[in-house]
Design an enzyme around this catalytic site. Structure first.
Site, PDB file in Angstrom:
ATOM      1  N   TYR A 112     -10.839  -3.929 -25.106  1.00 20.51           N
ATOM      2  CA  TYR A 112      -9.374  -3.813 -25.176  1.00 20.51           C
ATOM      3  C   TYR A 112      -8.958  -2.347 -25.044  1.00 20.51           C
ATOM      4  O   TYR A 112      -7.997  -2.031 -24.343  1.00 20.51           O
ATOM      5  CB  TYR A 112      -8.840  -4.381 -26.501  1.00 20.51           C
ATOM      6  CG  TYR A 112      -7.328  -4.471 -26.487  1.00 20.51           C
ATOM      7  CD1 TYR A 112      -6.686  -5.612 -26.024  1.00 20.51           C
ATOM      8  CD2 TYR A 112      -6.539  -3.384 -26.895  1.00 20.51           C
ATOM      9  CE1 TYR A 112      -5.307  -5.689 -25.980  1.00 20.51           C
ATOM     10  CE2 TYR A 112      -5.165  -3.454 -26.849  1.00 20.51           C
ATOM     11  CZ  TYR A 112      -4.536  -4.599 -26.395  1.00 20.51           C
ATOM     12  OH  TYR A 112      -3.170  -4.665 -26.337  1.00 20.51           O
ATOM     13  N   PHE A 129      13.579   1.951  -0.706  1.00 19.52           N
ATOM     14  CA  PHE A 129      12.629   0.840  -0.646  1.00 19.52           C
ATOM     15  C   PHE A 129      13.143  -0.209  -1.633  1.00 19.52           C
ATOM     16  O   PHE A 129      13.677   0.128  -2.683  1.00 19.52           O
ATOM     17  CB  PHE A 129      11.205   1.294  -0.992  1.00 19.52           C
ATOM     18  CG  PHE A 129      10.223   0.168  -0.872  1.00 19.52           C
ATOM     19  CD1 PHE A 129       9.855  -0.301   0.388  1.00 19.52           C
ATOM     20  CD2 PHE A 129       9.706  -0.479  -1.996  1.00 19.52           C
ATOM     21  CE1 PHE A 129       8.984  -1.376   0.515  1.00 19.52           C
ATOM     22  CE2 PHE A 129       8.830  -1.551  -1.863  1.00 19.52           C
ATOM     23  CZ  PHE A 129       8.470  -2.005  -0.610  1.00 19.52           C
ATOM     24  N   THR A 130      12.940  -1.483  -1.278  1.00 21.63           N
ATOM     25  CA  THR A 130      13.551  -2.589  -2.042  1.00 21.63           C
ATOM     26  C   THR A 130      13.365  -2.475  -3.562  1.00 21.63           C
ATOM     27  O   THR A 130      14.343  -2.368  -4.305  1.00 21.63           O
ATOM     28  CB  THR A 130      12.958  -3.918  -1.558  1.00 21.63           C
ATOM     29  OG1 THR A 130      11.540  -3.827  -1.555  1.00 21.63           O
ATOM     30  CG2 THR A 130      13.430  -4.239  -0.136  1.00 21.63           C
ATOM     31  N   ASP A 172       6.718   8.844  -4.256  1.00 18.31           N
ATOM     32  CA  ASP A 172       6.200   7.482  -4.142  1.00 18.31           C
ATOM     33  C   ASP A 172       4.955   7.596  -3.267  1.00 18.31           C
ATOM     34  O   ASP A 172       5.025   7.611  -2.044  1.00 18.31           O
ATOM     35  CB  ASP A 172       7.244   6.556  -3.516  1.00 18.31           C
ATOM     36  CG  ASP A 172       6.741   5.114  -3.430  1.00 18.31           C
ATOM     37  OD1 ASP A 172       5.508   4.913  -3.464  1.00 18.31           O
ATOM     38  OD2 ASP A 172       7.574   4.197  -3.311  1.00 18.31           O
ATOM     39  N   LYS A 223      -1.723  -0.984  -1.626  1.00 15.91           N
ATOM     40  CA  LYS A 223      -1.628  -0.516  -0.239  1.00 15.91           C
ATOM     41  C   LYS A 223      -2.829   0.383   0.076  1.00 15.91           C
ATOM     42  O   LYS A 223      -3.933  -0.109   0.190  1.00 15.91           O
ATOM     43  CB  LYS A 223      -0.294   0.226  -0.032  1.00 15.91           C
ATOM     44  CG  LYS A 223       0.901  -0.397  -0.756  1.00 15.91           C
ATOM     45  CD  LYS A 223       1.392  -1.698  -0.170  1.00 15.91           C
ATOM     46  CE  LYS A 223       2.397  -2.414  -1.051  1.00 15.91           C
ATOM     47  NZ  LYS A 223       3.611  -1.742  -1.357  1.00 15.91           N
ATOM     48  N   ARG A 238      12.849  -7.295   8.063  1.00 18.49           N
ATOM     49  CA  ARG A 238      13.320  -6.073   7.417  1.00 18.49           C
ATOM     50  C   ARG A 238      14.657  -5.737   8.069  1.00 18.49           C
ATOM     51  O   ARG A 238      14.701  -5.048   9.089  1.00 18.49           O
ATOM     52  CB  ARG A 238      12.318  -4.922   7.619  1.00 18.49           C
ATOM     53  CG  ARG A 238      11.197  -4.894   6.590  1.00 18.49           C
ATOM     54  CD  ARG A 238      11.717  -4.568   5.217  1.00 18.49           C
ATOM     55  NE  ARG A 238      10.679  -4.527   4.197  1.00 18.49           N
ATOM     56  CZ  ARG A 238      10.755  -5.167   3.033  1.00 18.49           C
ATOM     57  NH1 ARG A 238      11.782  -5.953   2.761  1.00 18.49           N
ATOM     58  NH2 ARG A 238       9.834  -5.036   2.120  1.00 18.49           N
ATOM     59  N   PHE A 255      15.471 -11.463  -0.164  1.00 21.14           N
ATOM     60  CA  PHE A 255      14.592 -11.785   0.965  1.00 21.14           C
ATOM     61  C   PHE A 255      13.357 -12.584   0.552  1.00 21.14           C
ATOM     62  O   PHE A 255      12.803 -13.312   1.357  1.00 21.14           O
ATOM     63  CB  PHE A 255      14.174 -10.506   1.703  1.00 21.14           C
ATOM     64  CG  PHE A 255      13.437  -9.507   0.851  1.00 21.14           C
ATOM     65  CD1 PHE A 255      14.130  -8.617   0.057  1.00 21.14           C
ATOM     66  CD2 PHE A 255      12.053  -9.474   0.834  1.00 21.14           C
ATOM     67  CE1 PHE A 255      13.453  -7.703  -0.746  1.00 21.14           C
ATOM     68  CE2 PHE A 255      11.363  -8.561   0.036  1.00 21.14           C
ATOM     69  CZ  PHE A 255      12.074  -7.677  -0.762  1.00 21.14           C
TER      70      PHE A 255
HETATM   71  C1  LIG Z   1       4.780  -1.936  -2.268  1.00 24.64           C
HETATM   72  C2  LIG Z   1       5.544  -0.732  -2.554  1.00 24.64           C
HETATM   73  C3  LIG Z   1       6.150  -0.545  -3.801  1.00 24.64           C
HETATM   74  C4  LIG Z   1       6.126  -1.584  -4.892  1.00 24.64           C
HETATM   75  O1  LIG Z   1       4.850  -1.872  -5.329  1.00 24.64           O
HETATM   76  P1  LIG Z   1       4.354  -3.322  -5.803  1.00 24.64           P
HETATM   77  O2  LIG Z   1       2.906  -3.121  -6.069  1.00 24.64           O
HETATM   78  O3  LIG Z   1       4.631  -4.292  -4.690  1.00 24.64           O
HETATM   79  O4  LIG Z   1       5.109  -3.685  -7.035  1.00 24.64           O
HETATM   80  C5  LIG Z   1       6.829   0.647  -3.991  1.00 24.64           C
HETATM   81  N1  LIG Z   1       6.925   1.586  -3.036  1.00 24.64           N
HETATM   82  C6  LIG Z   1       6.357   1.428  -1.825  1.00 24.64           C
HETATM   83  C7  LIG Z   1       6.483   2.505  -0.797  1.00 24.64           C
HETATM   84  C8  LIG Z   1       5.663   0.263  -1.539  1.00 24.64           C
HETATM   85  O5  LIG Z   1       5.107   0.101  -0.331  1.00 24.64           O
END
Ligand SMILES: *Cc1c(COP(=O)(O)O)cnc(C)c1O
Length: 464
Positions: free
Chosen positions: A78, A130-131, A221, A264, A388, A455
C-alpha cells in the site's frame, strides 16, 4: 542508430513481433447496423466491431517484453512500493522535476493542478485548448484564453512550429487583465487540436522570458513532450546533434511544473502524473492526491503499472523508437496526399487529420461534416477514427450555441508499436474510396447531447 544516416535508408519498426492479437474484418451490412446502434458516434462502437482502430493513441500502446517483465515485479505494498521509487528516479532523470505524484491518468493531474493554481475569475492562456484540460480549468473557475499563433488555425499553412505561442497576443493579454489575474500560462507539446503540431525551443524560451518579466507561472502539458522533442531535433538547426533525452530535459527546465497523461508518449495503457520544482505546489498536490487518487506513492495505480511506466519512460526517448513512430504517421499522410485528399499540414506527431470541412464542403457545419466522415469511413472499411470539430468543441457557456472552431477535422490516430505499414495501406484505400464518392454523402443531426465532453457520448441520426 545515430541520427545522421549517410545512406538515407528508410525507417523500419525497431522491434519484431512476439505476440499477436487477431482482428476481424466484418461485412458492410454488419458495420451499418453497428454504427447506427452506436448513434453514429465512433466512441460508442464496440471494439470487437472495429477492424483497424485509429480512434486514439491514448492507452492503446503495445508494451515491450521488458515492460511486461516489469509487471511481474510489481510491488503491491500500500505504501512505499519499490516501483514508485523507480518511477520517481526516472521522472527526475528524464523530466528534471524533483517532486512528483502519480495519478491514475492525465485528467486527474489536470484536476489537481487546476484546483491548486486557479482562483475563480482567473485566466489561463495557452497554446490552444485541449478538451479535458480546458474543462478542468473552467470547473476551477478560470477562463481559458487561446494565444497560439494564427497559423495554427489554418490547416494549409506549413509553418514548421504551429504549436508556438504568439508572444504579442500573450503580452497584450497580460497587460489587459494584469498578471495577478493569470493563474498560469501553459504550453502543450505537439498540440492535438491544431493537428499534432509542435512548438519550437526558441518560442518556449521567449514565452519563458515573458512569463518571468511579469512574474507569471509557466506550466507544461508534457503528455506529448517526447514527440515535440523529436520535431525540435528535426526542424530546429541548433538541436540537430542533441539527443531526444537532452532536448526533453532542456524543454522541461523552462517550466515550473508539468502534468502528464502517461497513456501517450510513455508507452503504457494507464497512468499519469504531476511533477514540479515548486515545493509548495507539491505539498498541496500530495495532499489532494490522497483525497482523489490514493496514497501519494501509488496515486490510483497498481505497483505493476508504476513499473511499466518507469520502463516506458526509458523506451520513449530512444531515437529509433520515436523516429519510427513519427515516420509511420508521416507515411500515412504521404500516401493520402497522392489522392489529393485535403489534410492538415505539416503532418502531426501522433495523427493525420483529414480536413472534413473541405472534403464534405456541401454539408453545413450544423450537420457535422467531420462526425459524418468518421461514420462513412467506418461503414466502408471498419476503420475507426474520431471527430475533432464542432462536436468536440461543445457549446458556448454564455450563449448556449455550438462553438464553431475553424478546424473541422477527422483524426486518424496511430497507437504506438501496434499497426504495420500494410494496415496503413488498407486505411488509405478506404479514405480514398470515400473521397472519390464524397458528393453523395449526407450529414447528421444530433439527437442526444450530454452536458460535459459531449463528443464521447452524443448520439446522431442520418439525415435522409
Ligand atoms: C490525453 C491528454 C490529456 C488527458 O489525459 P487522460 O490520460 O486522457 O486523462 C491531457 N492533455 C493532452 C495533451 C492529452 O493528449
Amino acid at each position: 542508430m545515430s541520427k545522421k544516416n549517410p545512406l538515407k535508408r528508410s525507417w523500419a519498426e525497431p522491434f519484431k513481433i512476439k505476440v499477436v492479437e487477431p482482428i476481424r474484418m466484418t461485412t458492410r451490412d454488419h458495420r451499418e447496423k453497428a454504427i447506427k446502434e452506436a448513434g453514429y458516434n465512433s466512441f460508442l462502437l464496440k471494439s470487437e466491431d472495429v477492424y483497424i482502430d485509429l480512434l486514439t493513441d491514448s492507452g492503446t500502446n503495445a508494451m515491450s517484453d521488458r515492460q511486461w517483465a516489469g509487471m511481474m515485479v510489481g510491488d503491491e505494498a500500500y505504501a512505499g512500493s519499490k516501483n514508485f521509487y523507480h518511477l520517481e528516479d526516472n521522472v527526475k532523470k528524464y523530466y528534471g522535476m524533483p517532486h512528483f505524484v502519480p495519478t491514475h491518468q492525465g485528467r486527474a493531474a489536470e484536476h489537481i493542478i487546476s484546483q491548486i493554481l486557479i482562483t475563480p475569475g482567473d485566466f489561463v492562456p495557452g497554446n490552444m485548448y485541449f478538451t479535458t484540460t480546458r474543462l478542468h480549468q473552467e470547473m476551477a473557475g478560470a477562463t481559458f484564453v487561446d494565444v497560439i499563433i494564427d497559423e495554427a488555425h489554418d490547416p494549409q499553412n506549413e509553418h514548421p512550429f504551429k504549436g508556438n505561442i504568439d508572444l504579442q497576443k500573450l503580452e497584450d493579454f497580460i497587460d489587459k487583465v494584469g498578471a495577478k489575474k493569470i493563474a498560469y500560462v501553459f504550453m502543450a507539446g505537439t498540440v492535438n487540436m491544431a493537428g499534432g503540431q509542435p512548438f519550437s525551443m526558441k518560442n518556449l524560451k521567449e514565452v519563458q522570458a515573458v512569463c518571468e518579466k511579469h512574474g507569471v507561472r509557466l506550466w507544461f502539458d508534457a503528455t506529448r513532450a517526447c514527440e515535440n522533442a523529436f520535431f525540435i531535433q528535426e526542424k530546429e538547426e541548433r538541436y540537430q546533434d542533441k539527443t531526444i533525452t537532452e532536448i526533453l530535459k532542456e524543454m522541461c527546465s523552462c517550466f515550473e511544473g508539468i502534468w502528464v497523461s502517461a497513456k501517450k508518449d510513455l508507452l503504457v495503457n494507464i497512468g499519469g502524473f504531476l511533477a514540479t520544482k515548486d515545493e509548495k505546489v507539491y505539498e498541496k498536490a500530495r495532499n489532494m492526491v490522497v483525497v482523489y487518487e490514493g496514497l501519494h506513492t501509488y496515486g490510483g495505480l497498481a505497483g505493476r503499472d508504476l513499473e511499466a511506466l518507469a520502463r516506458g519512460i526509458e523506451e520513449m526517448v530512444e531515437y529509433d523508437h520515436i523516429r519510427a513512430r513519427i515516420k509511420q504517421v508521416e507515411y500515412c499522410g504521404v500516401e493520402l496526399e497522392k489522392y489529393d485528399i485535403p489534410l492538415v499540414k505539416p503532418f502531426g506527431g501522433h495523427a493525420i487529420f483529414l480536413d472534413a470541412k473541405k472534403i464534405l464542403e456541401h454539408i453545413p457545419m450544423n450537420e457535422f461534416p467531420a462526425q459524418t466522415l468518421v461514420a462513412e469511413i467506418y461503414m466502408d472499411s471498419g476503420v475507426r477514427t474520431m471527430e475533432r470539430g464542432v462536436v468536440s468543441a461543445g457549446r458556448d457557456a454564455e450563449t448556449g450555441e455550438h462553438k464553431y472552431p475553424e478546424l473541422e477535422l477527422v483524426r486518424m490516430t496511430f497507437p504506438r508499436r501496434v499497426y504495420t505499414q500494410a494496415h496503413i495501406d488498407v486505411t488509405v484505400e478506404s479514405v480514398a474510396a470515400i473521397f472519390a464518392d464524397r458528393k453523395s454523402i449526407k450529414g447528421l443531426k444530433m439527437v442526444y447531447e450530454p452536458e460535459y465532453l459531449r463528443f464521447f457520448q452524443a448520439r446522431f441520426e442520418r439525415i435522409v
